[in-house]
Scaffold this active site. Structure first.
Site, PDB file in Angstrom:
ATOM      1  N   SER A 172       0.811  -1.032  -0.121  1.00  0.00           N
ATOM      2  CA  SER A 172      -0.047  -0.006  -0.002  1.00  0.00           C
ATOM      3  C   SER A 172       0.957   1.152   0.060  1.00  0.00           C
ATOM      4  O   SER A 172       1.821   1.359  -0.793  1.00  0.00           O
ATOM      5  CB  SER A 172      -1.091   0.129   1.239  1.00  0.00           C
ATOM      6  N   ASP A 207      -4.377  -5.079  -3.333  1.00  0.00           N
ATOM      7  CA  ASP A 207      -3.661  -4.613  -2.260  1.00  0.00           C
ATOM      8  C   ASP A 207      -3.651  -5.483  -1.302  1.00  0.00           C
ATOM      9  O   ASP A 207      -4.680  -5.937  -0.809  1.00  0.00           O
ATOM     10  CB  ASP A 207      -4.287  -3.264  -1.709  1.00  0.00           C
TER      11      ASP A 207
END
Length: 567
Positions: A107, A397
């Site tokens: 991230s 993610d």
């Protein structure tokens, strides 16, 4: 020839040797690649020298005495990007950055890493220039992201990417938006180019983490860890790796069919921080129940096409394929399919050509200890469904599963001794940063039988988190020491530096709102003020500096363990 006793011609020996050697364009194996092994030998020189200077050792460390230290992070958008800069700055001031062998991110922390590794010698220099540039980008107005000129640029870049042979999605558009958020112009940087920053072992090896998902399954039910390094991209469970510059190209049975141009790193950043890949099940999982850890829901609660036995009563996964039980399969009805689709469909997923296309699992693969280490999906007991070779790999993610980049560093081949766990998770509940480590990461690794120390908190700590904790389990072979540094504002409120109290006029500099719904540091914030940026940067740096003794204590313990192994 074997029956007649005659000597075969020389060219037949050559033909036999050629058949015995299968040349593939990808690598199968759970060991580290040759480039990473060469890097580790070079990096040991930096680590050994740094440890000698920090601890004032009377002699040089032997190779076997040098511990492997890794930094792992959590995500959190601009907050985690800024926080990682501060943490690295603190380690740099303590002369501990050269003691680190790996840095892994997901991230927002991948934004920091990608920026730093443009500079081939970033860790050997002062970080002020990198931090100043990051502050400039974090505090600039973002409205230009939606200007007409920018929209034309997005369209042109996406059309070009499609012409190159990639399957574009909204995640690619998000990657181009990230490029604008973090840069003044087009960023031509590619992941494989970061090899230059590793050529002499002068920087820690960066590892970027994602998870592979499948349609019609929640992330809890199907996810497979994917690691990205400047050398290779690979699926941990299968020990299958391709060269980084070949990721996204078309493969079949291990051979490169169509080489596509390597993606610019902004497209990878869009995938590594794909906040648009959420589905309804995950949104439900974000709703905490009173007095309980955050709840996650599985698609097992959704009407299933498998009627016997029900999925919520499914026994433990078998260890051998021939132990699989016979199951009655009934095609799902329209209501069941619609409900499952509504709950598990993601708004957008990054799509890349599947480099495992054409392969099926070998019968003995289920017995491989390294495969079993990451065997945790609902399809792992059904290898014919597990490896159906979809044309595309869907990647999101990793924060949508466990908000930590630790998985690749727990591969036994990397032999990590110390993990510096930098948590940038914040929330309305004081112990939320700890719950991610205790109830998710630790629980997951325990279930997978992966060595990881037991995580526990006192009642007092649950009310008021400290700045640093050390967790270790000396009785568990291969278990790393974990130094846990949550993002908390504790003594920083009264001290501007370790041992240096704030005067009355400086008290405002120690006030940070990290938990309220109106916090300037919420995950979806894309712009900070200069003041907010500086406060967060200084807090992250301070928490490292103020706990230097605990960090050094863990490093000393790791060196002692290494020496004991040599005896």
């Amino acid at each position: 020839y074997s029956t007649t006793g005659e000597t075969p011609p020389a060219y037949l020996f050559y033909f036999q040797r050629t058949l015995e050697t299968v040349y593939l364009d990808m690598r199968f194996g759970f060991n580290l690649c040759s480039e990473e092994m060469a890097f580790l030998e070079k990096r040991k020189r930096y680590v050994a020298s740094a440890l000698k200077n920090v601890f004032h050792l009377p002699h040089d460390l032997q190779d076997q005495e040098v511990p492997v230290v890794a930094i792992i992070t959590t995500g959190g958008g601009l907050k985690s990007m800024t926080g990682l800069y501060g943490s690295l700055m603190g380690l740099k001031k303590l002369n501990l950055l050269d003691c680190v062998t790996y840095i892994s991110g997901l991230s927002g922390t991948t934004w920091t890493m990608a920026n730093l590794y443009r500079d081939a010698y970033w860790s050997q220099k002062d970080l002020d220039s990198h931090i100043g540039e990051a502050q400039k980008q974090a505090t600039k107005c973002k409205m230009g992201c939606f200007s007409m000129d920018r929209m034309k640029y997005y369209n042109k870049q996406l059309c070009q990417r499609k012409e190159e042979g990639y399957r574009t999605s909204f995640i690619d558009l998000w990657g181009l938006m990230i490029e604008y958020l973090l840069n003044d112009g087009k960023d031509p940087h590619k992941l494989s180019e970061q090899q230059e920053a590793l050529c002499d072992g002068q920087n820690p090896l960066p590892i970027y983490v994602s998870v592979c998902v499948r349609d019609s399954y929640s992330t809890n039910d199907f996810k497979e860890w994917v690691e990205f390094t400047p050398y290779e991209v690979g699926l941990l469970k299968y020990g299958a790796f391709v060269r980084t510059e070949h990721f996204g190209s078309e493969f079949f049975m291990g051979r490169l069919l169509k080489k596509l141009p390597e993606s610019r790193i902004c497209y990878l950043q869009g995938m590594w921080s794909s906040i648009f890949s959420v589905n309804l099940l995950q949104i439900w999982g974000l709703t905490p129940l009173a007095g309980q850890p955050e709840r996650s829901i599985s698609w097992q609660a959704v009407p299933s096409p498998v009627l016997s036995p029900p999925l919520d009563e499914e026994p433990a996964l078998p260890t051998r394929p021939h132990e699989l039980r016979t199951r009655l399969y009934t095609p799902p009805g329209p209501l069941s399919s619609a409900l499952r689709g509504a709950l598990t469909d993601r708004f957008s997923v990054a799509q890349h050509h599947n480099f495992l296309k054409g392969y099926q699992l070998h019968n003995s693969y289920m017995d491989n200890e390294h495969f079993c280490r990451w065997k945790d999906t609902v399809l792992d007991s059904r290898p014919n469904q597990l490896m159906q070779s979809p044309d595309q790999l869907g990647m999101i993610d990793a924060g949508f599963f466990i908000n930590t980049s630790s998985a690749p560093l727990l591969r036994p081949q990397r032999e990590v001794d110390v993990i510096i766990y930098l948590s940038y998770t914040t929330g309305s509940h004081t112990s939320k940063p700890f719950s991610v480590l205790q109830y998710k990461a630790c629980k997951y690794y325990s279930e997978q039988k992966i060595p990881f120390p037991t995580i526990s908190l006192t009642d007092e700590d649950k009310k008021n988190l400290k700045e640093c904790y050390i967790f270790q389990d000396s009785d568990l072979p291969g278990c790393p020491i974990v130094i846990f540094l949550p993002l908390v504002n504790d003594t920083f409120q009264e001290y501007k530096a370790p041992g240096v109290k704030r005067c009355c006029s400086e008290m405002e500099g120690g006030q940070l709102d990290l938990t309220s719904s109106c916090s300037p540091y919420c995950m979806f914030s894309v712009r900070y003020t200069d003041e907010n940026y500086s406060k967060l940067l200084n807090l992250s740096e301070y928490n490292i500096l103020n706990n230097s003794q605990m960090i050094m204590q863990a490093l000393q313990t790791a060196m002692q363990r290494r020496r004991q192994k040599m005896c």
